[in-house]
Design a protein around this motif. Sequence first.
Motif, PDB file in Angstrom:
ATOM      1  N   VAL A   1       0.843  -1.196   0.000  1.00  0.00           N
ATOM      2  CA  VAL A   1       0.000   0.000   0.000  1.00  0.00           C
ATOM      3  C   VAL A   1       0.878   1.246   0.000  1.00  0.00           C
ATOM      4  CG1 VAL A   1      -1.702   1.280   1.368  1.00  0.00           C
ATOM      5  CG2 VAL A   1      -1.835  -1.196   1.228  1.00  0.00           C
ATOM      6  N   LEU A   2       0.428   2.281  -0.712  1.00  0.00           N
ATOM      7  CA  LEU A   2       1.114   3.571  -0.711  1.00  0.00           C
ATOM      8  C   LEU A   2       0.769   4.303   0.581  1.00  0.00           C
ATOM      9  CD1 LEU A   2       2.805   5.713  -2.252  1.00  0.00           C
ATOM     10  CD2 LEU A   2       0.632   6.570  -3.179  1.00  0.00           C
ATOM     11  N   TYR A   3       1.801   4.596   1.411  1.00  0.00           N
ATOM     12  CA  TYR A   3       1.597   5.257   2.701  1.00  0.00           C
ATOM     13  C   TYR A   3       1.944   6.743   2.689  1.00  0.00           C
ATOM     14  CZ  TYR A   3       0.734   0.878   5.163  1.00  0.00           C
ATOM     15  OH  TYR A   3       0.191  -0.298   5.602  1.00  0.00           O
ATOM     16  N   ALA A   4       2.856   7.167   1.788  1.00  0.00           N
ATOM     17  CA  ALA A   4       3.244   8.580   1.767  1.00  0.00           C
ATOM     18  C   ALA A   4       3.829   8.952   0.416  1.00  0.00           C
ATOM     19  CB  ALA A   4       4.247   8.880   2.870  1.00  0.00           C
TER      20      ALA A   4
ATOM     21  N   THR B   1      -3.933   8.742   3.064  1.00  0.00           N
ATOM     22  CA  THR B   1      -5.017   8.022   3.721  1.00  0.00           C
ATOM     23  C   THR B   1      -6.033   7.670   2.656  1.00  0.00           C
ATOM     24  OG1 THR B   1      -4.656   9.335   5.715  1.00  0.00           O
ATOM     25  CG2 THR B   1      -6.719   8.106   5.581  1.00  0.00           C
ATOM     26  N   GLY B   2      -6.198   6.383   2.413  1.00  0.00           N
ATOM     27  CA  GLY B   2      -7.061   5.952   1.312  1.00  0.00           C
ATOM     28  C   GLY B   2      -6.404   6.328   0.002  1.00  0.00           C
ATOM     29  N   THR B   3      -7.043   7.226  -0.756  1.00  0.00           N
ATOM     30  CA  THR B   3      -6.465   7.704  -2.018  1.00  0.00           C
ATOM     31  C   THR B   3      -6.030   9.160  -1.912  1.00  0.00           C
ATOM     32  OG1 THR B   3      -8.643   8.340  -2.862  1.00  0.00           O
ATOM     33  CG2 THR B   3      -7.873   6.127  -3.417  1.00  0.00           C
ATOM     34  N   GLN B   4      -6.289   9.785  -0.772  1.00  0.00           N
ATOM     35  CA  GLN B   4      -6.003  11.207  -0.598  1.00  0.00           C
ATOM     36  C   GLN B   4      -4.736  11.429   0.218  1.00  0.00           C
ATOM     37  OE1 GLN B   4      -7.977  13.805  -1.866  1.00  0.00           O
ATOM     38  NE2 GLN B   4      -8.995  12.135  -2.947  1.00  0.00           N
ATOM     39  N   MET B   5      -3.944  12.393  -0.232  1.00  0.00           N
ATOM     40  CA  MET B   5      -2.808  12.832   0.572  1.00  0.00           C
ATOM     41  C   MET B   5      -3.370  13.739   1.659  1.00  0.00           C
ATOM     42  SD  MET B   5      -0.322  13.511  -2.698  1.00  0.00           S
ATOM     43  CE  MET B   5       0.862  14.486  -1.852  1.00  0.00           C
ATOM     44  N   ASP B   6      -2.681  13.839   2.784  1.00  0.00           N
ATOM     45  CA  ASP B   6      -3.194  14.630   3.903  1.00  0.00           C
ATOM     46  C   ASP B   6      -3.319  16.119   3.587  1.00  0.00           C
ATOM     47  OD1 ASP B   6      -3.486  12.323   5.311  1.00  0.00           O
ATOM     48  OD2 ASP B   6      -2.042  12.814   6.890  1.00  0.00           O
TER      49      ASP B   6
END
Length: 179
Positions: free
Chosen positions: A62-65, A72-77
């Motif tokens: 999974v892509l974490y950062a 988070t999910g598909t959105q960057m913070d």
Amino acid sequence: MVIYGIYIVSKSGGLIFNYDNNVPKIETEKKFSYPLDIKLQVENKKIVVEFGQRDGIHVGHVLYAVNGVPVTGTQMDDGQNALEYLEHKENYPATLKFGRPKMTTNEKIFLASMFYPLFAIASQLSPEPKCSGIEVLEADTFRLNCFQTLTEMPIRCELFDSNLKSILEQIEKSGIANI
């Protein structure tokens, strides 16, 4: 020996109890240039590697950062869609952090419901009379031990949880043979 988790499964195959003890967080951070040499896709509301393993990044991770900004999910913070961000050449080089996905409660229930039928079939197919089924399942990355309660019913209460945690701490300090 490290114990990563405890799962208690009923005779009908339902997950009664689970406890994640010491699950290692395996993350890999790499700098990428445009275009990406791995294929990403959205799966279960997460961005995962679909194709192209390299440098410790595997299919299913999974892509974490992205550039240190958590995803988070598909959105960057910061509010941007991570896949859309990675489509633009001007955003490169980009540092991406990938890791193993955490198992959801539904995935744990699914795995528990899959294990019990295998256990039951193994006990019925065994040439040994009164065979207890699968006792140990070994793979290259883990070892699954299957223990049966004498009462065939786990006792669930706060005392159970605190004693379980105490036993796991003892095992981590001194090893399972000393318990």
